[in-house]
Design a protein around this motif. Structure first.
Motif, short mmCIF file in Angstrom:
data_model
loop_
_atom_site.label_atom_id
_atom_site.label_comp_id
_atom_site.label_asym_id
_atom_site.label_seq_id
_atom_site.Cartn_x
_atom_site.Cartn_y
_atom_site.Cartn_z
N GLY A 47 0.80 -1.22 0.00
CA GLY A 47 0.00 0.00 0.00
C GLY A 47 0.83 1.27 0.00
N ILE A 48 2.05 1.19 -0.55
CA ILE A 48 2.95 2.34 -0.60
C ILE A 48 2.76 3.05 -1.93
CG2 ILE A 48 5.36 3.08 -0.59
CD1 ILE A 48 5.97 0.40 0.89
N VAL A 49 2.53 4.34 -1.87
CA VAL A 49 2.46 5.15 -3.08
C VAL A 49 3.85 5.74 -3.30
CG1 VAL A 49 1.41 7.14 -4.20
CG2 VAL A 49 0.03 5.67 -2.70
N LEU A 50 4.51 5.31 -4.36
CA LEU A 50 5.85 5.78 -4.65
C LEU A 50 5.81 7.09 -5.42
CD1 LEU A 50 7.48 2.42 -5.79
CD2 LEU A 50 7.83 3.60 -3.63
N PRO A 51 6.68 8.02 -5.07
CA PRO A 51 6.74 9.26 -5.85
C PRO A 51 7.28 8.96 -7.25
CG PRO A 51 8.51 9.19 -4.23
CD PRO A 51 7.64 7.99 -3.98
N ASP A 52 6.96 9.80 -8.19
CA ASP A 52 7.41 9.62 -9.56
C ASP A 52 8.83 10.16 -9.69
OD1 ASP A 52 7.36 8.97 -12.23
OD2 ASP A 52 6.35 10.82 -12.84
N LEU A 53 9.78 9.41 -9.16
CA LEU A 53 11.18 9.82 -9.14
C LEU A 53 12.05 8.75 -9.75
CD1 LEU A 53 11.51 11.06 -5.46
CD2 LEU A 53 11.28 12.47 -7.48
N ASN A 54 13.19 9.15 -10.22
CA ASN A 54 14.20 8.20 -10.66
C ASN A 54 15.08 7.91 -9.44
OD1 ASN A 54 15.81 6.57 -12.19
ND2 ASN A 54 16.98 8.24 -13.10
N ALA A 55 14.53 7.15 -8.51
CA ALA A 55 15.22 6.87 -7.25
C ALA A 55 15.37 5.36 -7.08
CB ALA A 55 14.44 7.46 -6.09
N LEU A 56 16.15 4.96 -6.07
CA LEU A 56 16.40 3.55 -5.82
C LEU A 56 15.70 3.07 -4.55
CD1 LEU A 56 20.22 3.39 -6.61
CD2 LEU A 56 18.33 2.67 -8.07
N ALA A 57 15.27 1.82 -4.61
CA ALA A 57 14.68 1.16 -3.45
C ALA A 57 15.48 -0.10 -3.16
CB ALA A 57 13.22 0.80 -3.71
N GLY A 58 15.69 -0.38 -1.87
CA GLY A 58 16.34 -1.62 -1.46
C GLY A 58 15.27 -2.62 -1.08
N ILE A 59 15.48 -3.88 -1.47
CA ILE A 59 14.53 -4.93 -1.16
C ILE A 59 15.21 -5.96 -0.25
CG2 ILE A 59 13.12 -6.79 -2.14
CD1 ILE A 59 12.80 -5.04 -4.63
N GLN A 86 10.85 2.27 7.09
CA GLN A 86 9.75 1.96 8.01
C GLN A 86 8.93 0.74 7.60
OE1 GLN A 86 7.27 5.41 8.15
NE2 GLN A 86 6.68 5.28 6.02
N PHE A 87 9.42 -0.05 6.66
CA PHE A 87 8.64 -1.18 6.17
C PHE A 87 9.27 -2.52 6.56
CE2 PHE A 87 8.09 2.48 3.35
CZ PHE A 87 6.75 2.73 3.58
N SER A 88 9.86 -2.60 7.73
CA SER A 88 10.43 -3.82 8.33
C SER A 88 11.46 -4.52 7.45
CB SER A 88 9.30 -4.81 8.66
OG SER A 88 8.39 -4.22 9.55
N GLY A 89 12.19 -3.76 6.65
CA GLY A 89 13.24 -4.34 5.83
C GLY A 89 12.76 -4.93 4.52
N LEU A 90 11.43 -5.04 4.35
CA LEU A 90 10.91 -5.57 3.09
C LEU A 90 11.30 -4.68 1.93
CD1 LEU A 90 7.33 -6.66 4.19
CD2 LEU A 90 9.29 -8.13 3.72
N ILE A 91 11.15 -3.38 2.13
CA ILE A 91 11.53 -2.40 1.13
C ILE A 91 12.00 -1.14 1.84
CG2 ILE A 91 9.17 -1.50 0.89
CD1 ILE A 91 9.76 -1.09 -2.12
N SER A 92 13.10 -0.58 1.36
CA SER A 92 13.64 0.67 1.90
C SER A 92 13.69 1.67 0.76
CB SER A 92 15.04 0.44 2.47
OG SER A 92 14.99 -0.45 3.56
N LEU A 93 13.24 2.88 1.02
CA LEU A 93 13.10 3.87 -0.04
C LEU A 93 14.17 4.95 0.05
CD1 LEU A 93 9.23 4.27 0.18
CD2 LEU A 93 10.53 2.73 -1.29
N GLY A 94 14.44 5.58 -1.07
CA GLY A 94 15.42 6.67 -1.12
C GLY A 94 16.83 6.20 -0.85
N CYS A 95 17.24 5.12 -1.50
CA CYS A 95 18.55 4.52 -1.23
C CYS A 95 19.64 5.06 -2.15
CB CYS A 95 18.47 3.00 -1.40
SG CYS A 95 17.32 2.21 -0.24
N ILE A 96 20.83 5.14 -1.60
CA ILE A 96 22.03 5.55 -2.33
C ILE A 96 23.10 4.48 -2.09
CG2 ILE A 96 23.84 7.31 -2.52
CD1 ILE A 96 21.80 9.27 -1.22
N PRO A 97 23.66 3.90 -3.16
CA PRO A 97 24.72 2.90 -2.98
C PRO A 97 25.94 3.51 -2.28
CG PRO A 97 23.90 2.90 -5.24
CD PRO A 97 23.32 4.11 -4.56
N ILE A 98 26.58 2.72 -1.41
CA ILE A 98 27.79 3.17 -0.71
C ILE A 98 28.85 2.09 -0.87
CG2 ILE A 98 26.59 4.61 0.98
CD1 ILE A 98 27.01 2.31 2.99
N THR A 99 30.07 2.46 -0.52
CA THR A 99 31.19 1.52 -0.58
C THR A 99 31.62 1.18 0.84
OG1 THR A 99 31.93 2.60 -2.60
CG2 THR A 99 33.52 1.20 -1.47
N LEU A 100 31.71 -0.10 1.13
CA LEU A 100 32.15 -0.52 2.47
C LEU A 100 33.64 -0.75 2.47
CD1 LEU A 100 29.38 -2.99 3.61
CD2 LEU A 100 29.72 -0.63 4.26
#
Length: 100
Positions: A47-59, A86-100
């Protein structure tokens, strides 16, 4: 009472905190664009309404602690910094890849 806060202790940890100044560090099994079928399907089911953005989500994400970054914590999948977890790790919004 004395309050203790976790402070980065290595240059790597300081760099990670700087890369992730608007969200939390996560290890995600998959990182996809909001427009991908997988992200759209999962967002619809939750039931998440995603904004119309060219953004990344983590699953299927789990948090990476700042202290764990320099202490042998591994992320064999995709390490990212995400704004909305806020979705218990199922999906995370507004993600940016990082280097560990």
């Amino acid at each position: 009472a004395i309050l203790a806060t976790a402070m980065p202790t290595s240059e790597l940890e300081v760099r990670q905190v700087n890369q992730c100044n608007v969200g939390t560090l996560n290890c995600c099994n998959s990182v996809q664009n909001y427009t991908s079928e997988g992200v759209q399907s999962l967002a619809g089911l939750l039931g998440i309404v995603l904004p119309d953005l060219n953004a990344l989500a983590g699953i299927d994400c789990s948090p990476i602690s700042v202290l764990g970054v320099g202490g042998g914590s591994e992320c064999a999948a995709s390490p990212v910094c995400c704004e909305n977890n806020q979705f218990s790790g199922l999906i995370s919004l507004g993600c940016i890849p990082i280097t560990l």
